[in-house]
Design a protein around this motif. Structure first.
Motif, short mmCIF file in Angstrom:
data_model
loop_
_atom_site.label_atom_id
_atom_site.label_comp_id
_atom_site.label_asym_id
_atom_site.label_seq_id
_atom_site.Cartn_x
_atom_site.Cartn_y
_atom_site.Cartn_z
N SER A 135 -4.68 -2.86 -5.08
CA SER A 135 -5.47 -2.31 -6.18
C SER A 135 -4.65 -2.28 -7.47
N THR A 136 -3.37 -1.90 -7.36
CA THR A 136 -2.49 -1.86 -8.54
C THR A 136 -2.28 -3.25 -9.11
N GLN B 259 -3.97 -6.83 4.91
CA GLN B 259 -5.05 -5.87 4.70
C GLN B 259 -6.25 -6.24 5.57
N GLU C 145 -3.67 -1.36 0.65
CA GLU C 145 -4.83 -1.37 -0.24
C GLU C 145 -4.50 -0.78 -1.60
N GLU C 146 -3.64 0.22 -1.64
CA GLU C 146 -3.24 0.80 -2.92
C GLU C 146 -2.42 -0.21 -3.74
N ARG C 147 -1.50 -0.93 -3.09
CA ARG C 147 -0.69 -1.91 -3.82
C ARG C 147 -1.57 -3.06 -4.33
N GLN D 197 -3.62 2.02 4.07
CA GLN D 197 -3.79 2.67 2.78
C GLN D 197 -2.74 2.18 1.78
N GLU D 198 -1.49 2.03 2.25
CA GLU D 198 -0.42 1.54 1.37
C GLU D 198 -0.74 0.14 0.85
#
Length: 563
Positions: free
Chosen positions: A308-309, A216, A304-306, A301-302
């Protein structure tokens, strides 16, 4: 049997070495002379706890050694072998105990340091001590059970019952825990199913968090990385004439034109060549890295989304993000256990039932041993009571069965010794006996009978004849002498009738040596023994009458004893 007892600086004994023989050894002496010191010292060698003031005053350390001949005692030899404590002479065993004035204590078996509980375990095989307060123990029902089991040779069965009972209880506890778990299993299963589904869907991997955070950071700074990276490669080697490689090459060329062959210049050339190689390698590494750096907003984006999860789920479960893989495995394991609760419950219920059946089966075997032995014990003790002047007394070892569902670690029965001292009188617990003299005789009868069945090679009786005298004391002496035909017997006594029955007579005296009190123990000659028996008969003033009486008693004891 006990062959040698050595005592150094114990109580009021500075130095004492006693050689002991088979048969019956009696120990006598004036009141306060220290007759029981020898037995106290032996007790310490056998694993008894020491008192703080055991060391002789003025000494730093006390030492007690007891040597045993175990040639004919296979149980002791097997115990020593099993515990790797054998001596070079397989027929001998030496117990040693040291005590310091500051309260420290150490025990040894055949020269090997051993904890007290191990020494005590071996000591119980070697020596059985019947104390002058044995009748006080007879007031406790637990002691009744122990005596009966020993008489019945059921100690091994009793131990097995206790073991099986403990196993049954352990399984019952586990069953109760599983039953409680089963009652809450449905609600827990729902919660765990939701939690594990969420974690399994995320499928966090060990080390993934660090990799994602690094990726990231690279993706987020890709533009700046590419711009600055290109500038660096230009400076290193892609410039026209001012890049680092060109400059170092030019320096090497100038160095070669100097036409001076000195160590300093050679070293300079070597360093410049090394620098050139490092610069070229750095340029290649940087170029390879930059080729892998992409301006990829979708991948950023992928990632950062993972991330975040992962962070959100970690906060939800109140753990560090890197602990999620471990948490997932733990919850899956708990869910697996809950999903098999009913199945495990059936298996454990079957195991509890089997453990109970095994316990009851062994307990019933023990019950038969106890019931059969109690009948024999009743007859033998009553026979001894009659000889001890209590012909009207009736002793009963009462074995009361309990409901199997109330079984305890001690088996299926309660055991209590009862006595009726007069004909027609209802038998009552020994604790209800008012007369101390009667209780002493009852105690002695039980001790003599139970001692006849023991495999212990040395039996010690410490003033067990307290409270009796005359003809009854003579009977006691004969009983102890009869016991000495099958085991070594030692007896501390005040009774001349008992003392006259011994094969060996030890006399305890006390005097002052070098300003301190000293206890001495000496084996008496035949003449000295006559004088001691006479003293015990008539006190300090010995008359011709008491001397003749003493000779008669000793002469009678040498004849064959029938009791």
């Amino acid at each position: 049997m006990l062959t040698l007892l050595s005592i150094r600086n114990f109580a009021i004994v500075s130095s004492l070495d006693l050689e002991l023989k088979a048969g019956m050894t009696v120990v006598s002496g004036e009141t306060g002379a220290g007759k029981s010191i020898m037995l106290d010292a032996l007790g310490l060698a056998l694993g008894k706890r020491a008192e703080a003031d055991s060391v002789r005053e003025g000494a730093n350390r006390a030492e007690i050694s007891a040597a045993f001949d175990i040639t004919k005692l296979s149980e002791a030899r097997e115990w020593l072998e099993a515990n790797e404590l054998e001596s070079e002479d397989a027929g001998e065993c030496i117990l040693r105990r040291t005590l310091t004035s500051d309260g420290r204590s150490r025990s040894y078996i055949n020269g090997h340091p051993c904890p007290l509980n191990r020494v005590k375990e071996l000591g119980e095989i070697l020596v059985d001590i019947h104390g002058q307060h044995e009748h006080q123990r007879l007031l406790k029902r637990d002691h009744h059970r122990s005596l009966l089991d020993n008489f019945a040779k059921a100690d091994e069965s009793a131990t097995e019952v206790r073991t099986l009972f403990a196993q049954w209880q352990t399984k019952q506890t586990e069953l109760k825990r599983l039953q409680d778990m089963s009652a809450e299993a449905h609600a827990q299963q729902q919660l765990l199913s939701y939690q594990t589904e969420e974690l399994n869907r995320l499928d966090p991997q060990v080390g993934e968090l660090e990799e994602l955070e690094a990726e990231q950071k690279t993706l987020a700074n890709a533009g700046a990385i590419l711009t600055r990276g290109q500038q660096i490669t230009t400076l290193l080697g892609e410039g026209e004439e001012s890049d680092a490689q060109s400059l170092v090459n030019h320096a090497l060329q100038l160095l070669g034109d100097m036409e001076a062959d000195t160590p300093a210049l050679q070293q300079t050339a070597e360093m410049l060549n090394a620098a050139l190689i490092q610069i070229e390698e750095a340029e290649r590494e940087l170029s390879n890295f930059l080729q892998r750096v992409d301006l990829d907003p979708e991948r950023l984006q992928e990632v950062e989304e993972r991330l975040s999860t992962i962070y959100d789920l970690a906060r939800k479960h109140r753990v560090a993000p890197e602990q999620l893989p471990e948490l997932r495995d733990q919850l899956n394991e708990q869910l697996d256990v809950l999903s098999h609760v009913d199945e495990n419950l059936e298996v454990l219920e079957s195991e509890v039932h089997s453990a109970y059946k095994a316990l009851i089966s062994k307990a019933r075997e023990l019950s038969k041993q106890r019931i059969d032995a109690a009948k024999v014990l009743d007859g033998e003790v009553n026979k001894q009571l009659e000889m001890l002047g209590m012909a009207s007394a009736r002793f009963t070892a009462k074995v009361s069965e309990v409901d199997p569902k109330y079984i305890t670690a001690n088996g299926l029965e309660e055991i209590e010794f009862l006595i009726s001292t007069n004909a027609g009188q209802t038998a009552k617990p020994l604790a209800k006996i008012a007369s101390g003299g009667e209780l002493s005789r009852i105690s002695l009868a039980i001790q003599v009978v139970t001692a006849q069945t023991t495999d212990t090679p040395t039996l010690i009786f410490d003033e067990v004849d307290v409270g009796i005298g005359g003809g009854i004391a003579e009977v006691v002496g004969r009983l102890l002498r009869k016991l000495s035909a099958r085991a070594q017997v030692m007896c501390v006594t005040h009774q001349p009738q008992v003392a006259s029955q011994g094969h060996t007579h030890l006399f305890v005296s006390k005097g002052v040596e070098t300003g301190t009190i000293e206890t001495r123990i000496n084996a008496l000659t035949e003449k000295q023994r006559v004088n001691e028996i006479a003293r015990m008969l008539g006190g300090l003033e010995i008359t011709n009458t008491t001397l003749e009486h003493a000779k008669e008693m000793l002469s009678a004891s040498s004849e064959k004893v029938s009791a």
